[in-house]
Design an enzyme around this catalytic site. Structure first.
Site: not given
Length: 708
Positions: A444, A586
């Protein structure tokens, strides 16, 4: 009455063992219930030669029988048990010779036939003449295998097992016999060894029994090695089938294997992983950017060679439902729902996306000199097009639902005010940040960096490979900065400890290994290296604390702050930064929307830009008006807040708003942007322009109803 010495015969190798032995001396098999062999003791034998210290027992024909428990030579069987051994029955499935008392086959556990096999020779029938000469059991066993092998057989298409001509189902996998399958006459030269037959039976029996029950997943060791094992397993299965089929089918399978790419092999490994309960193979396919909704083709089903498990058109979700993999099904359905609900530019235009990836890979250069770091020569900044505001409100809402991550946007704005907390920046200066939807794989961070610049994902791991090569080639430079920063950081939090050089080296080796593993989570050091590859600052707006799903604070995140390319010369770098968001492990790309450069957006500063340039003001302070941390500063660069502010002004285009807020200016131009990125965004926007008439028509109908 003379004393009897009792021996027991092994059911596997027919060796006569001493009564005290628990395992067979020859094959080491456990002692089972078998025929009892009795013989007179040597000392009390009437035919004993008095000149010998002992006299071995003799057969009915007068020949001596030597039984040496510790000898590696194959023994001869006494004549008293010749008839019983000769009455062994042959298994119809694996041709193993079993004892007369055995109800099931010792090798394959197949039920003993009630009558004698029609293919059995007269030598193996129950009504045989008396045998007066000793026989070699092994020779008889080999002859039996040769005799049974020369009978008519048919080959199972699923497990390639040779079945008898009269059987209607495969003896191993219970697959029905094909109607067009004829018995195959094996040549005399194809005489398989009994050991090979027994090994094949045991191997296929384990496969069939394992497929019926629940299998355990292998340990999550090295994902890359595990994927290679799956490749070999699929290739071996395909190779086994191709040898049994005709030459035309062999060439077809070879052509299919040659056309397969790495993504295709990962997909086949994921399909096999769902069947076998291996979550690692599914995660490897997901982390590579594979499509969860991909369907199996006829060629792929033929290559997998398990018609009972795989069908044409099946997806990973179908396989998870079929084999009741509830844990995998929950993960796969979540991924499918996210991909189905999202519609980002890189998904709409796959051809342009591949061209952009090739453009990035071709434009990477390595700097010559003492600091051989890789870098990108182009300054590209992704922004949402201003034409979105021309769409109807209903279409705009749908567009934002497709391209944005609403959960990340809410967490950064409401739960912990990290972005868009200033009304001055968000309203008057039109510098609102939007969190783009990103994949949930371990890449990510790399995906968000490419999204903030080129609007695509790092699907081919080009940026990850560049990150690893830069860390490896410039290890001394980055290691010195990292070690000095970590030492200062631990002391600033009151953690007074010092590590040995060996421990520092081990931690640094771990950071290097993370950069080379696709799907592995990255750390602050990797963001610092990415700033050097982009040759521009990276600002991370993230939550300050790790929190559990219950909302409990677990610790500091340490990601929020400014990352400057301090190891480059300032003249070699750009001052326009990119912005990233961090929430619960994230990363997401934070981008702005294009504006027209009106209404004095410079907050009193002279920007010297034309109307085509979009200027976004990124705050360099948090919601409490505290200056953001600058990561990986050396000892002489560390100082008070005034010195850090001076350092920020040297590396970024900074200005102070009318409200007294220090901000960095992110400049982007549609004319200066890469043409492939502009074309990709236009094609993506055309999808929503096409649904505009429908939305306008529905709005007009609602207006007509209100007028009535």
């Amino acid at each position: 009455m003379t004393e009897q010495r009792v021996k027991w015969a092994c059911e596997y190798c027919t060796y006569e063992n001493w009564p005290s032995s628990i395992k067979c001396t020859m094959c080491r098999a456990l002692r089972l219930r078998g025929p009892i062999i009795t013989e007179e003791p040597y000392k009390n034998s009437p035919d004993r030669d008095p000149n010998l210290e002992w006299d071995p027992p003799r057969t009915e024909s007068g020949r001596s029988l030597l039984i040496c428990p510790d000898s590696s030579a194959r023994p001869r069987v006494r004549s008293s048990s010749i008839v019983e051994i000769a009455n062994k029955w042959s298994c119809q499935m694996c041709t193993y010779l079993n004892w007369p008392r055995a109800i099931r086959c010792t090798q394959c556990l197949c039920q003993r036939p009630r009558t004698s096999s029609p293919t059995e020779s007269p030598q193996t029938s129950g009504c045989r003449p008396a045998v007066h000469s000793p026989l070699d059991t092994c020779e008889e066993y080999n002859d039996r295998n040769r005799l049974n092998t020369h009978q008519q057989h048919w080959t199972c298409t699923a497990c390639t097992y040779q079945n008898w001509a009269g059987t209607k189902k495969c003896g191993l996998c219970d697959l029905p016999k094909p109607n067009n399958q004829e018995a195959i006459e094996l040549p005399e030269s194809a005489d398989p060894s009994p050991l090979i037959i027994e090994q094949d039976v045991a191997r296929w029996r384990g496969i069939c029994s394992g497929s019926q029950g629940q299998r355990r997943s292998p340990p999550m060791a090295k994902r890359e090695d595990h994927v290679k094992m799956d490749f070999q397993r699929i290739e071996l299965a395909a190779g086994a089938v191709s040898k049994e089929e005709q030459e035309v089918d062999f060439k077809k399978l070879k052509q299919i294997r040659n056309r397969m790419k790495k993504t295709d092999w990962l997909f086949l490994s994921a399909c096999a992983g769902v069947v076998e309960g291996d979550l690692a193979a599914v995660e490897a396919y997901k982390s590579s950017g594979g499509d969860i909704a991909r369907q199996l083709t006829a060629d792929e089903v033929q290559l997998l060679n398990r018609s009972s498990a795989f069908d044409v058109g099946f997806t990973l979700v179908h396989l998870a439902i079929r084999f009741k993999r509830q844990d995998m099904l929950a993960i796969l359905l979540t991924e499918v729902n996210q991909q189905a609900a999202k519609c980002i530019p890189s998904m709409v235009c796959p051809e342009l996306t591949e061209q952009i990836r090739r453009e990035i890979a071709a434009s990477l250069h390595q700097r010559k000199g003492d600091f051989p770091c890789y870098f990108l020569p182009d300054l590209v900044t992704f922004t949402l097009p201003a034409d979105i505001e021309d769409l109807p409100p209903a279409v705009q809402e749908k567009l934002f639902d497709d391209v944005l991550d609403r959960d990340v946007q809410k967490e950064l704005e409401e739960e912990s005010p990290v972005i868009n907390w200033s009304l001055e920046l968000g309203t008057r200066l039109d510098s609102r940040l939007y969190a783009l939807w990103n994949r949930t794989a371990g890449d990510c961070l790399l995906d968000s960096v490419l999204q903030a610049t080129w609007g695509i994902y790092d699907k081919d791991s080009v940026l990850r490979k560049t990150l690893h090569d830069s860390l490896h080639d410039c290890s001394h430079w980055f290691y010195t900065r990292w070690k000095e920063w970590e030492s200062w950081y631990s002391q600033s939090f009151g953690l007074h400890f010092s590590l040995r050089e060996e421990q520092w080296q081990e931690d640094w080796a771990f950071i290097l290994s993370l950069a080379s593993q696709p799907g592995a989570s990255l750390e602050q050091t990797h963001i610092f290296v990415l700033a050097h590859i982009l040759r521009r600052p990276i600002i991370v707006y993230g939550v300050k604390y790790y929190k559990s799903f219950r909302g409990e604070t677990l610790g500091y995140t340490r990601f929020q702050g400014v990352y400057l390319p301090l190891l480059w010369e300032q003249s070699f770098c750009w001052k326009s930064p990119i912005a990233l968001g961090y929430t619960r492990g994230h990363f997401s790309a934070l981008v702005a929307m294009e504006n027209d450069g009106y209404d004095n957006r410079g907050a009193g500063a002279n920007l010297n830009t034309d109307d085509d340039v979009t200027v976004t003001f990124l705050p360099l302070v948090d919601s409490e008006r505290k200056l953001l941390h600058i990561h990986f500063l050396s000892a002489h660069e560390l100082g008070n807040e005034e010195q850090q502010e001076k350092l920020l002004r040297e590396w970024l285009d900074c200005c102070v708003t009318e409200g007294g807020m220090l901000v960095a200016m992110q400049k982007s131009s549609r004319r200066r942007n890469h043409p492939l990125v502009t074309q990709m965004v236009e094609k993506w926007l055309d999808r929503y322009r096409q649904i505009r008439p429908c939305a306008s028509l529905s709005d007009g109908e609602e207006d007509d109803e209100e007028d009535e």
